[in-house]
Motif scaffolding. Structure first.
Motif, PDB file in Angstrom:
ATOM      1  N   ASN A   1      48.091  23.090  18.351  1.00 32.02           N
ATOM      2  CA  ASN A   1      48.477  24.443  17.963  1.00 32.02           C
ATOM      3  C   ASN A   1      48.989  25.281  19.137  1.00 32.02           C
ATOM      4  O   ASN A   1      49.297  26.442  18.973  1.00 32.02           O
ATOM      5  CB  ASN A   1      47.286  25.143  17.289  1.00 32.02           C
ATOM      6  N   VAL A   2      49.084  24.730  20.331  1.00 29.84           N
ATOM      7  CA  VAL A   2      49.565  25.490  21.479  1.00 29.84           C
ATOM      8  C   VAL A   2      51.096  25.485  21.473  1.00 29.84           C
ATOM      9  O   VAL A   2      51.727  24.435  21.541  1.00 29.84           O
ATOM     10  CB  VAL A   2      49.026  24.910  22.804  1.00 29.84           C
ATOM     11  N   ARG A   3      51.676  26.684  21.383  1.00 26.44           N
ATOM     12  CA  ARG A   3      53.137  26.817  21.381  1.00 26.44           C
ATOM     13  C   ARG A   3      53.684  27.004  22.789  1.00 26.44           C
ATOM     14  O   ARG A   3      54.702  26.445  23.148  1.00 26.44           O
ATOM     15  CB  ARG A   3      53.561  27.997  20.516  1.00 26.44           C
ATOM     16  N   ASN A   4      52.983  27.843  23.594  1.00 27.97           N
ATOM     17  CA  ASN A   4      53.515  28.176  24.914  1.00 27.97           C
ATOM     18  C   ASN A   4      52.378  28.374  25.910  1.00 27.97           C
ATOM     19  O   ASN A   4      51.345  28.954  25.572  1.00 27.97           O
ATOM     20  CB  ASN A   4      54.349  29.457  24.816  1.00 27.97           C
ATOM     21  N   VAL A   5      52.588  27.887  27.135  1.00 28.92           N
ATOM     22  CA  VAL A   5      51.649  28.077  28.236  1.00 28.92           C
ATOM     23  C   VAL A   5      52.448  28.621  29.411  1.00 28.92           C
ATOM     24  O   VAL A   5      53.470  28.044  29.786  1.00 28.92           O
ATOM     25  CB  VAL A   5      50.956  26.750  28.639  1.00 28.92           C
ATOM     26  N   ARG A   6      51.968  29.724  29.959  1.00 23.47           N
ATOM     27  CA  ARG A   6      52.625  30.334  31.119  1.00 23.47           C
ATOM     28  C   ARG A   6      51.565  30.544  32.189  1.00 23.47           C
ATOM     29  O   ARG A   6      50.544  31.177  31.923  1.00 23.47           O
ATOM     30  CB  ARG A   6      53.233  31.663  30.691  1.00 23.47           C
ATOM     31  N   SER A   7      51.799  30.003  33.379  1.00 24.33           N
ATOM     32  CA  SER A   7      50.787  30.019  34.430  1.00 24.33           C
ATOM     33  C   SER A   7      51.240  30.843  35.637  1.00 24.33           C
ATOM     34  O   SER A   7      52.405  30.809  36.020  1.00 24.33           O
ATOM     35  CB  SER A   7      50.494  28.600  34.895  1.00 24.33           C
ATOM     36  N   PHE A   8      50.274  31.531  36.213  1.00 26.13           N
ATOM     37  CA  PHE A   8      50.464  32.293  37.440  1.00 26.13           C
ATOM     38  C   PHE A   8      49.414  31.796  38.425  1.00 26.13           C
ATOM     39  O   PHE A   8      48.238  31.700  38.069  1.00 26.13           O
ATOM     40  CB  PHE A   8      50.263  33.793  37.205  1.00 26.13           C
ATOM     41  N   PHE A   9      49.813  31.508  39.648  1.00 31.53           N
ATOM     42  CA  PHE A   9      48.894  30.948  40.628  1.00 31.53           C
ATOM     43  C   PHE A   9      48.547  31.997  41.675  1.00 31.53           C
ATOM     44  O   PHE A   9      49.433  32.634  42.242  1.00 31.53           O
ATOM     45  CB  PHE A   9      49.486  29.685  41.261  1.00 31.53           C
ATOM     46  N   SER A  10      47.284  32.150  41.917  1.00 27.44           N
ATOM     47  CA  SER A  10      46.806  33.143  42.878  1.00 27.44           C
ATOM     48  C   SER A  10      47.133  32.700  44.293  1.00 27.44           C
ATOM     49  O   SER A  10      46.859  31.561  44.674  1.00 27.44           O
ATOM     50  CB  SER A  10      45.297  33.311  42.722  1.00 27.44           C
ATOM     51  N   VAL A  11      47.687  33.621  45.063  1.00 27.55           N
ATOM     52  CA  VAL A  11      47.929  33.350  46.475  1.00 27.55           C
ATOM     53  C   VAL A  11      46.928  34.101  47.345  1.00 27.55           C
ATOM     54  O   VAL A  11      46.777  33.799  48.525  1.00 27.55           O
ATOM     55  CB  VAL A  11      49.376  33.703  46.891  1.00 27.55           C
ATOM     56  N   HIS A  12      46.247  35.082  46.740  1.00 31.67           N
ATOM     57  CA  HIS A  12      45.237  35.844  47.478  1.00 31.67           C
ATOM     58  C   HIS A  12      44.375  36.602  46.472  1.00 31.67           C
ATOM     59  O   HIS A  12      44.900  37.239  45.569  1.00 31.67           O
ATOM     60  CB  HIS A  12      45.910  36.840  48.431  1.00 31.67           C
ATOM     61  N   ARG A  13      43.075  36.520  46.654  1.00 27.62           N
ATOM     62  CA  ARG A  13      42.157  37.278  45.794  1.00 27.62           C
ATOM     63  C   ARG A  13      41.789  38.565  46.520  1.00 27.62           C
ATOM     64  O   ARG A  13      41.098  38.543  47.529  1.00 27.62           O
ATOM     65  CB  ARG A  13      40.907  36.457  45.476  1.00 27.62           C
ATOM     66  N   SER A  14      42.259  39.680  45.995  1.00 31.09           N
ATOM     67  CA  SER A  14      42.027  40.985  46.612  1.00 31.09           C
ATOM     68  C   SER A  14      40.682  41.569  46.237  1.00 31.09           C
ATOM     69  O   SER A  14      40.083  42.299  47.024  1.00 31.09           O
ATOM     70  CB  SER A  14      43.114  41.974  46.183  1.00 31.09           C
ATOM     71  N   LYS A  15      40.221  41.257  45.041  1.00 34.52           N
ATOM     72  CA  LYS A  15      38.947  41.816  44.573  1.00 34.52           C
ATOM     73  C   LYS A  15      38.331  40.875  43.557  1.00 34.52           C
ATOM     74  O   LYS A  15      39.037  40.303  42.725  1.00 34.52           O
ATOM     75  CB  LYS A  15      39.159  43.193  43.937  1.00 34.52           C
ATOM     76  N   PHE A  16      37.018  40.737  43.632  1.00 33.73           N
ATOM     77  CA  PHE A  16      36.276  39.956  42.656  1.00 33.73           C
ATOM     78  C   PHE A  16      34.908  40.595  42.514  1.00 33.73           C
ATOM     79  O   PHE A  16      34.149  40.665  43.475  1.00 33.73           O
ATOM     80  CB  PHE A  16      36.121  38.493  43.104  1.00 33.73           C
ATOM     81  N   GLU A  17      34.613  41.098  41.355  1.00 32.42           N
ATOM     82  CA  GLU A  17      33.320  41.726  41.079  1.00 32.42           C
ATOM     83  C   GLU A  17      32.751  41.141  39.807  1.00 32.42           C
ATOM     84  O   GLU A  17      33.474  40.726  38.907  1.00 32.42           O
ATOM     85  CB  GLU A  17      33.466  43.246  40.913  1.00 32.42           C
ATOM     86  N   THR A  18      31.446  41.129  39.741  1.00 35.07           N
ATOM     87  CA  THR A  18      30.783  40.680  38.517  1.00 35.07           C
ATOM     88  C   THR A  18      29.949  41.797  37.888  1.00 35.07           C
ATOM     89  O   THR A  18      29.422  41.617  36.807  1.00 35.07           O
ATOM     90  CB  THR A  18      29.844  39.500  38.822  1.00 35.07           C
ATOM     91  N   GLN A  19      29.855  42.923  38.568  1.00 35.51           N
ATOM     92  CA  GLN A  19      29.010  43.997  38.082  1.00 35.51           C
ATOM     93  C   GLN A  19      29.689  44.780  36.963  1.00 35.51           C
ATOM     94  O   GLN A  19      30.862  45.124  37.056  1.00 35.51           O
ATOM     95  CB  GLN A  19      28.642  44.934  39.219  1.00 35.51           C
ATOM     96  N   VAL A  20      28.901  45.078  35.936  1.00 33.31           N
ATOM     97  CA  VAL A  20      29.343  45.911  34.832  1.00 33.31           C
ATOM     98  C   VAL A  20      28.927  47.340  35.160  1.00 33.31           C
ATOM     99  O   VAL A  20      27.791  47.575  35.584  1.00 33.31           O
ATOM    100  CB  VAL A  20      28.682  45.463  33.507  1.00 33.31           C
ATOM    101  N   ALA A  21      29.851  48.285  34.991  1.00 41.12           N
ATOM    102  CA  ALA A  21      29.519  49.689  35.253  1.00 41.12           C
ATOM    103  C   ALA A  21      28.461  50.160  34.255  1.00 41.12           C
ATOM    104  O   ALA A  21      28.611  49.971  33.055  1.00 41.12           O
ATOM    105  CB  ALA A  21      30.762  50.558  35.151  1.00 41.12           C
TER     106      ALA A  21
END
Length: 151
Positions: free
Chosen positions: A129-149
């Motif tokens: 059932n997959v019609r289209n896949v579009r990928s973006f590759f990270s070159v740098h992670r500027s921020k990563f948080e797991t906390q919920v406000a």
């Protein structure tokens, strides 16, 4: 959820390895009260699980891809079938059903480009059932948080 629950959640999101005694001191509550509240938050599903957050650059997984997936058929059953298939794929870390554009946005983490290529063949091409896949590759992670406000 009262103010004490919110204080507990804020502390645990910052450091879930705190002992109950240390947590109770930080939130200004007795240790038995704090322990009871944490257990209630777990039973209610507010605290879903406790994990260690690993730096992907220090382990085998180093390539992050943000993947947009559009399904051919957009029914509740088709969405559910795709979501069910996602759960068995360990390199798909997060999956979001989104509106206005693709049907899903996935966060994928793999060792390298050959591993991503293998994922595409193993997972996306196997989904009829997959019609289209579009990928973006990270070159740098500027921020990563797991906390919920928490208000």
């Amino acid at each position: 959820m009262d103010d004490l629950d919110k204080r507990i959640l804020k502390q645990l999101q910052n450091d879930s390895s705190l002992t109950n005694q240390a947590l109770s001191e930080k939130v200004h509550a007795s240790a038995p009260t704090c322990l009871r509240r944490v257990r209630q938050l777990q039973e209610q599903g507010v605290i879903q699980k406790t994990v260690a957050i690993v730096d992907p650059t220090l382990v085998a997984s180093t390539l992050t891809a943000i993947v947009e997936v559009t399904l051919d058929i957009q029914t509740a059953e088709a969405y559910q079938a795709f979501e069910t298939a996602l759960t068995d794929e360990p390199c798909i870390l997060q999956a979001y059903r989104v509106s206005s554009g693709p049907d899903f946005v996935l966060i994928v983490q793999v060792r390298d480009m050959p591993a991503y290529h293998a994922l595409v063949h193993r997972f996306f091409t196997a989904q009829q059932n997959v019609r289209n896949v579009r990928s973006f590759f990270s070159v740098h992670r500027s921020k990563f948080e797991t906390q919920v406000a928490i208000d």
